[in-house]
Design a protein around this motif. Structure first.
Motif, PDB file in Angstrom:
ATOM      1  N   ARG A 163      78.056 -40.725 -25.762  1.00 16.14           N
ATOM      2  CA  ARG A 163      77.839 -39.755 -24.642  1.00 16.14           C
ATOM      3  C   ARG A 163      78.450 -38.612 -24.572  1.00 16.14           C
ATOM      4  N   GLU A 219      70.382 -41.255 -15.821  1.00 13.18           N
ATOM      5  CA  GLU A 219      71.592 -42.245 -15.629  1.00 13.18           C
ATOM      6  C   GLU A 219      72.828 -41.556 -16.509  1.00 13.18           C
ATOM      7  N   HIS A 220      73.806 -41.897 -16.078  1.00 12.99           N
ATOM      8  CA  HIS A 220      74.983 -41.403 -16.856  1.00 12.99           C
ATOM      9  C   HIS A 220      75.364 -41.660 -18.128  1.00 12.99           C
ATOM     10  N   TYR A 227      77.676 -43.539 -19.497  1.00 15.61           N
ATOM     11  CA  TYR A 227      79.055 -43.182 -20.109  1.00 15.61           C
ATOM     12  C   TYR A 227      78.866 -44.695 -21.042  1.00 15.61           C
ATOM     13  N   PHE A 265      81.206 -38.230 -16.438  1.00 12.24           N
ATOM     14  CA  PHE A 265      80.218 -37.351 -16.407  1.00 12.24           C
ATOM     15  C   PHE A 265      79.839 -37.396 -14.638  1.00 12.24           C
ATOM     16  N   GLY A 285      79.606 -39.907 -13.006  1.00 15.05           N
ATOM     17  CA  GLY A 285      79.243 -41.140 -12.388  1.00 15.05           C
ATOM     18  C   GLY A 285      80.372 -42.265 -12.004  1.00 15.05           C
ATOM     19  N   LYS A 339      73.007 -42.216  -9.355  1.00  8.12           N
ATOM     20  CA  LYS A 339      72.140 -41.317 -10.615  1.00  8.12           C
ATOM     21  C   LYS A 339      72.008 -39.712 -10.396  1.00  8.12           C
ATOM     22  N   ARG A 340      71.589 -38.967 -11.293  1.00  4.30           N
ATOM     23  CA  ARG A 340      71.430 -37.879 -10.891  1.00  4.30           C
ATOM     24  C   ARG A 340      70.072 -37.880 -10.041  1.00  4.30           C
ATOM     25  N   TYR A 384      76.710 -35.758 -10.826  1.00  8.10           N
ATOM     26  CA  TYR A 384      76.303 -36.041 -12.177  1.00  8.10           C
ATOM     27  C   TYR A 384      76.469 -34.504 -12.763  1.00  8.10           C
ATOM     28  N   ARG A 385      77.295 -34.431 -13.754  1.00  5.61           N
ATOM     29  CA  ARG A 385      77.685 -33.126 -14.434  1.00  5.61           C
ATOM     30  C   ARG A 385      76.381 -32.117 -14.203  1.00  5.61           C
ATOM     31  N   GLN A 430      73.415 -33.980 -24.014  1.00  5.56           N
ATOM     32  CA  GLN A 430      73.151 -34.777 -22.643  1.00  5.56           C
ATOM     33  C   GLN A 430      71.985 -34.185 -21.925  1.00  5.56           C
ATOM     34  N   TYR A 433      68.103 -35.375 -20.974  1.00 12.02           N
ATOM     35  CA  TYR A 433      67.552 -35.176 -19.699  1.00 12.02           C
ATOM     36  C   TYR A 433      66.413 -34.427 -19.881  1.00 12.02           C
TER      37      TYR A 433
END
Lengths: 159, 798, 284
Positions: A133, B211-212, B214, B267, B269, B307-308, B380-381, B694, B698
Motif C-alpha cells: 500500500r 479503507e486505508h 495499510y 495513511f 488510519g 474510513k475516508r 485519511y491521506r 492509492q 480510490y
C-alpha cells in the motif's frame, strides 16, 4: 507428532499442530517473525514463504502439509546466497513501511529462480499476489529487475 | 529539476550511508552545497525490515501476556436494556470480561469532543460500538467468550445518509442533533454574481468511503508499569494514545509512556483510531495487572477502524464566456458516522480547499458534518481534499466542454497569481506555483497530442476507449489554523562520547521515510556523516508533545526542530574546535564528518572534537523546538489565513476504458509537484508513486459496500486495492522553489501525492466516454451501466 | 478448532479414511478450504492430506487430454499442450488468483469445491470435460456439467475422490475463448466467467459449447444460446438472437460484488464480442 522439514536449509522437527496453519507454526514454533499476517485469507501475500521453491501463502497452507518439504523465509535468504536480492530491494528504495517486504522478496526469488530474463510484465505478474500500500510497486519492480541483471552478470562471470 | 535527473545525480555518488569516512577528505575546502540533503541514501530502517529482523507489535514477546478482544454487538442503532457477561466469564482461559462500569477513568475516547464512549452502556450507534472487553489466555478463548456476551437492546431507526440525517424528521444520534459541525466560507457576493453569471454549472457529486488498507492491521500492547502504563503499538500519533489512555485510566499523562513500534502503514488510519484499541488494552491490563495485546485481524480492522469520509457535494460554478471563474457555491455533506472523531477537522480542510488553486471572487461554501449510523470517518491521506478536488476539477472540465476550451488552457486562465486573493480572502505572499506545475505537466505528458490521439481513436467507436484528463491542486500544508495550538514540534539530538548521534523526534515513522529525512537533516546541520546518526523509536518520555504525524507536516515541523537542536549543539562544539585548531570560531566549519578550520580540513576529526568537548563537560544533548508563526483566521466567515504555506501540483492521467466490462485501466500518469526542496529524494518519489496508486484505487476499484450501517465486504477478497499489475507508468516532475521557513526549503508531499489523482482519472474517463461522471469510485458497474444508458437512453430506462 | 490431520500413504488409504470418517475433509492445495476455515464456514473435524498423492500429469492420450486432479494452475499455465489445445483452460488457469494461489490450487480442488465462481470449470465445460471419480466401489466417470447440484454442492459423497479430468481433444479447426469479469488485473473472484468453443466450416457454425460462471448457483452450460447458434452462418441477426437468449440460460443475483443487471449486461457483451470474433474466424 513433530513435522520434519528442511527449514531455511536446516533439517528441523517442528513441534506444531499439523492441522494448524503453516504461518503459526513458523512464527510461534520456529520464531520466524518475518512471516507477516496481513489478511489471513490468501490475498495480501505478506505471509508468503517458499515451499519446494514455489511461493505459497503460509496462512492458507496447513503445517502438516510441508512435512518433508523445503521451506524458506527471508531470515534464511538474508543469511545465504540470496542476500543480494534483499539488498537490491533496500537499495532501490523498495521498502517503506516494510510489512509486505519479506513476502515480496520471496515472491521475487521464486520468479528469479525460474526465469533468467524476466520482462517487466513477468515481474509484475510475479508480484501480483503481494499487496503493497506504500510504494506503488514501481521501486519493487525496479529492484527485482536489477536483481535479475545482477544474477545474470554473476552467472556470466562464473561461466 | 526532474526526478529522473535527481536519481541519476544521486546514483553517481555512492550513497552517504556507505561512506563512514567522507571522500571529501581529499578536498581542500568544505562544499558550499548541502552534502547529504537532496540525496538518496539507504533508508535508516530498510535493512531490518527487508531482512525480517524489524519487530512489529505482533512479533514482540512479553511474560504473562494476555490476548485482549473488544466485543461488538449485532446492533447498529439500539437502546441497550441489558448486557450479560456471566456466561462469557465462565469460558476456560478467560481472565477478565469488562463492561462500561469497569472503566477506571472516563468512559470516553472522543478526540475533539466527548461524544464517544469506550464501551457502550446506554446506546449503540454503530456496528463498531463495543459493549465489553475480554482478556484471555488465547484468542480462541476470547472469541468463544465474545460469542457468549448477551446484549439485549431495543433497535432504533437508522440514519444512513448524511443529507437525510440533517432533515428535521431524522432520528437523532446525539442530543445536540445530527449536525455535528458546520464550517463556512463567505467571500464576495455570490448571490449577485449568480444573478449576472452567463454560465451556471450545477452538479451533485458523491464520493464513497475508502479503507486505508495499510498492510499491518491495528496492533497494540499495554504493560502495567510502576502504577502507570507502558504501551507500544502500530500508530501515527503516540501523544494522542498517551492522552487517550490517561483519560480512560484516570491517570496523569506523566504516568503513561507510549513508544511507537515499527508501523506497517498508516495513511491517516493510524492517526486517531489506534487510541481506541490502546484504551481497550490499557483498561484490560489495568484490571488484570498483566500485559495485554490486541491484534486485529483484517476483517476486524476494516469493520472497526475509521474510513475516508463519504461525501455528497452540491456544487455550482459560475463563469463568464471567456472562461473566467466568477463564483462558487458548494454544500459539502460530510458523513461523520456515529461519532465526531476528527470529522470536524477533516471538514475544516475540505471547506478551506473547496476553491482549489483558482481565483474565484464570490464564494459561498457550507460544509456540514452529519452524524449517521454508518462506519465512522476519520483521517485519511488528503483529509477531505480528494473529495472537493474531484467535484471542483470535474466542474472545470464541464466548463471546458461547455466553452469548447482546452481544459489546461482554461485552468491557466484561472490559477492564483502572485498577490491574488484565495477563496478564503488571503493574499498570497509565497509565489503560487500552480501554473508552473500545469505547464510542466502539459509539456511532459505531451497533452495536446495525446488528447487528439484519444479522440481520433474513439471516433472509430471501439470497445476500448481512450481518454486523457487533468487535475490541479493547492494543498494547505501542515495544520489548519483551527488546530494551530498543536503545531509545536520537538526533537532531541544527543551526541554520544564516541561521536555517534541519536535523535528522537515527536513525529512517527509510518513508512513515509521520516526517520531517514531526519537523520539526513541532522547529519547536514551537525556536519556529521549520515551513518553516524541513529533515530530512536518515537517515545513520549523522550520528547515533548509534538502534536500528530499528519498534514504532511513532519519534514517541516520535526525537521525544523532537528535543525534547531543541531544548530544549538554546533554552537557548543565550534568554540571547542576553534580552541583546538587555534583559529577564530568563525573560521570553523563542521561538514560531512570532518572539521574544517580556515577552509582547510583540520588535523582534528569529529570524534576527537567530541571527546574534547566531553572532557570540557560540554552538554551535547539538546531538545530543539519549532512552531510556525500564528495564523489569523475567522471561523464565522472562513476568511483569513488557514495555512502557513501551500503546495501546488498538477496531474495528467491517461486511461483506457473497456466498455465491455466497464473496467478503467490507468495507463500513464504524469505528476508535477511543487515540493520546495526534496530532502530525501527516494522518499519524495516513493510518496508520489504510492499516492498515485492509492488514488488510483480510490478512483476506480475501492468500493466499500455498506448497507444499513454495516460493511458487507470487510476482507481483502472483496475490498480491492491495486496490485502490481494495476499500476500505470509514472513520470514525475519536481519543482524545487525553496520555502523560506522549510528546512533547506522543504515543503510536504505525503498528501499532495494523492489529492488530485481521482479527479484527473475521472476527467480522463469522462474524456474517453463523452459524458460526465459524478460518483466515486468509477466502479466498472457504474461505468458500464452509465455507458449503456448513454449509448441507448431508451433501452436503459426501466 | 480442527485437530485431526492424516497423511495417508496412497489414494486407497485416503479413500478408506474418508469413508470411515465422514466429517474429515480431503485437502490438497488448501487455497479454498483455508479461507472457509478462516471465516468459520468449515464444518469438519479433520483433514486428509492429498497434496503429493493426487496424480499431476497433463498428457495427450489418443483423442483425449488427461489431467491429473493434483495438477496445479501453475502447471496448467506452463503447459504447452494446454496452451495449444485448451486455450480457454489455459487463460483461466493463468489468471486464477495469484502466483501464490496458482502454485497450490489444483484442478481437482477447483472442480470439487463447486464454487459458482470457479474459474477453471466453465473453461472445462466448454470443452466437454468429464471427471474421473475413484471411490471404495471403483472408478466412474461423470460429465462435468452433471457434477454440480448447488453452490459448494456436488453429487459426490464423502469417500468419492476426483482423480482425473478428461477432455476430448478439440477439433483441429475450432474457435475458443475465455473471459472473466474481475475488478482489477489480478487476484480476483470472477463476477462473470464465460467460455466458448465453436466448430464450423464453410461459413457455417457446426457446434457451439458455451459455459458461464458466477451467474447462477453453479457454473452452467448455455443451452438456449447454443441452440440459437448451432447451424447458423452467424449473421448479425443470428448474433442478436443469441444475445437475446442469454437471459434464458443465466440467473445472476445481486450481491455486494455486482448487481444482477450488470452481470447480465456484461454476459451479453462477452458473448457479443466472442461471436464477432468467431464471425471473422468463420469467414477465413
Amino acid at each position: 507428532m513433530a513435522i520434519d522439514l528442511i527449514l531455511n536449509g536446516k533439517a528441523v522437527a517442528l513441534d506444531a499442530p499439523p492441522a494448524g496453519r503453516l504461518i503459526d507454526a513458523l512464527r510461534d514454533h520456529a520464531g520466524l517473525t518475518s512471516v507477516k499476517e496481513g489478511c489471513g485469507e490468501g490475498e495480501c501475500g505478506s505471509c508468503t514463504v517458499l515451499v519446494d521453491g514455489e511461493p505459497v501463502c503460509s496462512c492458507l497452507t496447513l503445517a502438516g502439509q510441508v512435512a518433508g518439504a523445503k521451506v524458506e523465509t527471508v531470515e534464511g535468504l538474508a543469511r545465504g546466497p540470496d542476500r543480494p536480492l534483499v539488498d537490491a530491494v533496500v537499495e532501490a528504495a523498495g521498502v517503506q513501511c516494510g510489512y509486505c517486504t519479506p513476502g515480496v522478496i520471496l515472491a521475487a526469488k521464486a520468479l528469479l529462480d525460474a526465469h533468467e530474463t524476466p520482462t517487466r510484465n513477468d515481474i509484475k505478474t510475479a508480484l501480483s499476489g503481494n499487496l503493497c500500500r506504500c510504494t506503488g510497486y514501481h521501486r519493487l519492480i525496479d529492484a527485482v529487475d536489477k536483481a535479475a541483471t545482477a544474477r545474470r552478470r554473476l552467472a556470466g562471470d562464473a561461466g | 529539476m526532474t526526478a529522473d535527473r535527481s536519481r541519476r545525480r544521486a546514483a553517481k555518488r555512492p550513497p552517504a550511508a556507505r561512506r563512514a569516512t567522507p571522500r571529501r577528505k581529499t578536498h581542500s575546502r568544505p562544499d558550499p552545497l548541502p552534502t547529504v540533503v537532496g540525496k538518496s541514501p539507504r533508508r535508516v530502517d530498510a535493512g531490518a525490515k527487508a531482512s525480517g529482523t524489524a519487530r512489529y507489535t505482533a512479533d514482540l514477546s512479553f511474560a504473562n501476556l494476555l490476548v485482549g478482544y473488544p466485543v461488538t454487538s449485532r446492533f447498529t442503532h439500539a437502546r441497550i436494556r441489558r448486557i450479560d457477561v456471566s456466561a462469557a466469564r465462565r469460558v476456560p482461559g478467560v481472565v477478565a470480561v469488562l463492561t462500561a462500569e469497569d472503566v477506571p477513568g472516563q468512559n470516553q475516547i472522543g478526540v475533539v469532543i466527548a461524544d464517544q464512549p469506550l464501551l457502550a452502556h446506554d446506546l449503540i450507534r454503530s456496528a463498531a460500538d463495543r459493549v465489553a472487553l475480554i482478556a484471555a489466555l488465547t484468542r480462541e478463548a476470547a472469541l468463544a467468550a465474545a460469542r457468549l456476551v448477551v446484549v439485549e437492546a431495543e433497535p432504533l431507526p437508522l440514519v444512513c445518509d448524511p443529507v437525510a440525517a440533517l432533515e428535521p424528521s431524522a432520528p437523532l444520534l446525539h442530543p445536540r442533533g445530527n449536525l455535528a459541525a458546520k464550517m463556512v466560507i463567505r467571500t464576495g457576493d455570490y448571490a449577485k454574481a449568480r444573478a449576472k453569471a452567463p454560465i451556471v454549472l450545477e452538479q451533485t457529486f458523491t464520493t464513497g468511503h475508502q479503507e486505508h488498507a495499510y498492510l499491518e492491521p491495528n496492533a497494540v500492547v499495554a504493560v502495567p508499569d510502576a502504577g502507570g502504563m507502558f504501551l507500544t503499538g502500530s500508530m501515527q500519533c503516540p501523544f494522542y494514545v498517551q492522552k487517550g489512555v490517561a483519560r480512560v485510566l484516570g491517570l496523569s499523562h506523566a504516568q503513561i509512556r507510549v513508544v511507537q513500534a515499527p508501523t506497517g502503514g498508516g495513511f491517516g488510519g493510524k492517526e486517531d483510531y489506534p487510541s481506541e484499541p490502546a484504551a481497550c488494552a490499557a483498561v484490560l491490563a489495568h484490571h488484570t495487572g498483566r500485559p495485554v495485546r490486541i491484534l486485529y485481524n483484517r476483517s476486524e480492522d476494516i469493520a472497526w477502524s475509521s474510513k475516508r469520509h463519504r461525501t455528497v457535494i452540491k456544487h455550482t460554478l459560475l463563469a463568464d464566456r471567456d472562461g473566467k471563474l466568477v463564483g462558487l457555491k458548494a454544500t459539502i455533506y460530510v458523513d461523520a458516522g456515529a461519532y465526531l472523531g476528527l470529522s470536524s477537522v477533516v471538514a475544516e480542510r475540505a471547506n478551506a480547499s473547496a476553491g482549489g488553486p483558482y481565483r474565484i471572487p464570490n464564494v459561498e461554501v457550507d460544509t456540514l458534518t452529519a452524524y449517521t449510523n454508518n462506519p465512522f470517518g476519520g483521517a485519511y491521506r488528503g483529509f477531505g481534499q480528494p473529495q472537493v478536488t474531484f467535484a471542483l476539477e470535474s466542474q472545470l472540465d464541464a466548463l471546458a466542454r461547455e466553452l469548447g476550451a482546452d481544459p489546461i488552457e482554461l485552468r491557466l486562465k484561472n490559477f492564483l497569481r502572485q498577490g491574488s486573493r484565495t477563496v478564503t480572502d488571503e493574499v498570497l505572499r509565497q509565489p503560487p506555483l500552480a501554473a508552473r506545475t500545469a505547464v510542466e505537466a502539459r509539456d511532459r505528458s505531451r497533452w495536446a497530442a495525446k488528447r487528439r490521439a484519444a479522440e481520433t481513436h474513439n471516433a472509430a467507436d471501439p470497445d476500448r476507449r481512450h481518454g486523457v484528463g487533468v487535475a490541479s491542486m493547492l494543498y494547505g500544508c501542515c495544520l489548519h489554523a483551527g488546530g494551530q495550538h498543536l503545531e509545536g514540534s520537538a526533537a532531541l539530538v544527543q551526541i554520544h562520547p564516541d561521536a555517534s548521534v541519536s535523535i528522537a523526534i515527536g513525529a512517527s515513522e509510518i513508512g513515509q521515510g521520516a526517520y531517514t529525512a531526519m537523520a539526513m537533516l541532522a547529519a547536514e546541520a551537525l556536519g556529521f556523516a549520515y551513518d553516524q546518526i541513529h533515530v530512536v523509536p518515537t517515545d513520549t518520555a523522550l520528547v515533548p508533545d509534538s502534536g500528530p504525524t499528519v498534514a504532511s507536516r513532519t519534514t517541516i515541523m520535526s525537521g525544523n526542530a532537528v535543525l534547531d537542536a543541531a544548530r544549538t549543539l554546533g554552537a557548543r562544539l565550534r568554540p571547542v574546535a576553534a580552541e583546538l585548531c587555534g583559529v577564530a570560531e568563525s573560521d570553523v566549519v563542521l561538514q560531512a564528518g570532518a572539521v574544517w578550520a580556515r577552509g582547510k580540513q583540520a588535523a582534528l576529526s569529529i570524534a576527537e572534537l567530541v571527546t574534547a568537548a566531553y572532557l570540557r563537560k560540554v552538554n551535547l544533548a539538546h531538545t530543539g523546538w519549532y512552531a510556525p508563526p500564528k495564523k489569523l483566521w475567522d471561523k464565522a466567515t472562513g476568511r483569513g489565513q488557514p495555512y502557513s504555506l501551500y503546495c501546488y501540483g498538477t496531474l495528467v492521467a491517461e486511461v483506457s476504458v473497456d466498455t465491455i466490462t466497464g473496467l478503467v485501466t490507468v495507463q500513464r500518469v504524469t505528476a508535477v509537484h511543487d515540493v520546495g526542496k526534496a530532502i530525501y529524494g527516494d522518499g519524495v518519489i516513493g510518496q508520489i508513486h504510492g499516492g498515485i496508486v492509492q488514488g488510483l484505487g480510490y478512483a476506480t476499484m475501492e468500493r466499500l459496500a455498506v448497507a444499513d450501517g454495516k460493511i458487507l465486504n470487510p476482507t481483502f477478497t472483496d475490498y480491492l486495492i491495486p496490485t502490481a499489475l494495476d499500476v500505470p507508468e509514472i513520470d514525475i516532475g519536481l519543482i524545487e522553489e525553496p520555502y523560506e521557513r522549510g528546512p533547506y526549503g522543504a515543503k510536504g508531499i505525503g498528501e499532495p501525492a494523492l489529492i488530485p489523482v481521482a479527479a484527473a482519472i475521472a476527467n480522463a474517463v469522462s474524456h474517453a466516454l463523452g459524458f460526465p461522471l459524478q460518483d466515486l469510485p468509477l466502479s466498472p458497474e457504474r461505468v458500464k451501466l452509465g455507458w449503456e444508458a448513454h449509448r441507448s437512453p431508451a433501452a436503459a430506462a426501466p | 478448532m480442527i485437530r485431526a490431520f492424516a497423511n495417508p500413504k496412497d489414494l486407497t488409504d485416503a479413500i478408506r479414511l474418508l469413508t470411515a470418517e465422514p466429517r474429515w475433509r480431503p485437502v490438497a492445495g488448501c487455497t479454498d478450504i483455508s479461507v472457509k476455515l478462516r471465516f468459520d464456514r468449515l464444518d469438519a473435524d479433520g483433514f486428509v492430506n492429498l497434496w503429493g498423492l493426487l496424480p499431476r500429469h497433463i498428457e495427450e492420450r489418443q483423442d483425449e487430454i488427461r489431467i491429473g486432479a493434483g495438477a496445479t494452475c501453475a502447471q496448467l499455465a506452463k503447459s504447452a499442450l494446454v496452451r495449444a489445445q485448451l486455450p480457454a483452460l489455459f487463460e483461466a488457469a493463468a489468471t486464477l488468483g495469484s502466483p501464490q494461489i496458482r502454485s497450490r490450487a489444483t484442478v481437482g480442488g477447483n472442480v470439487a469445491n463447486a464454487s459458482p465462481a470457479a474459474d477453471l470449470v466453465p473453461a472445462l465445460m466448454s470443452d466437454d470435460a468429464r471427471v474421473v471419480v475413484q471411490s471404495a466401489n471403483g472408478v466412474t466417470t461423470v460429465a462435468l456439467h452433471r457434477l454440480f447440484v448447488g453452490p459448494q454442492k456436488t453429487i459426490l459423497g464423502p469417500g468419492d475422490l476426483i482423480t482425473e479430468i478428461v477432455v476430448p481433444k478439440p477439433a483441429p479447426l475450432s474457435y475458443a475463448r475465455f473471459d472473466k469479469l474481475g475488478f482489477r488485473q489480478a487476484q480476483i473472484i470472477a463476477a462473470v466467467n464465460f467460455a466458448i468453443r465453436a466448430t464450423g466450416a464453410a461459413g457455417t457454425l457446426d457446434a457451439v459449447r458455451i459455459a458461464w460462471g458466477s451467474v447462477a448457483p453453479t457454473p452452467v452450460r448455455s443451452p438456449a444460446v447454443e441452440d440459437a447458434l448451432a447451424g447458423t452462418r452467424l449473421t448479425e441477426a443470428d448474433i442478436a438472437a443469441a444475445i437475446d437468449a442469454v437471459a434464458a440460460d443465466v440467473r445472476p443475483i445481486d450481491d455486494h460484488r455486482a448487481s444482477a443487471a450488470y452481470r447480465l449486461a456484461v454476459a451479453r457483451s462477452f458473448l457479443r464480442r466472442a461471436l464477432k470474433e468467431c464471425q471473422r474466424w468463420l469467414s477465413t
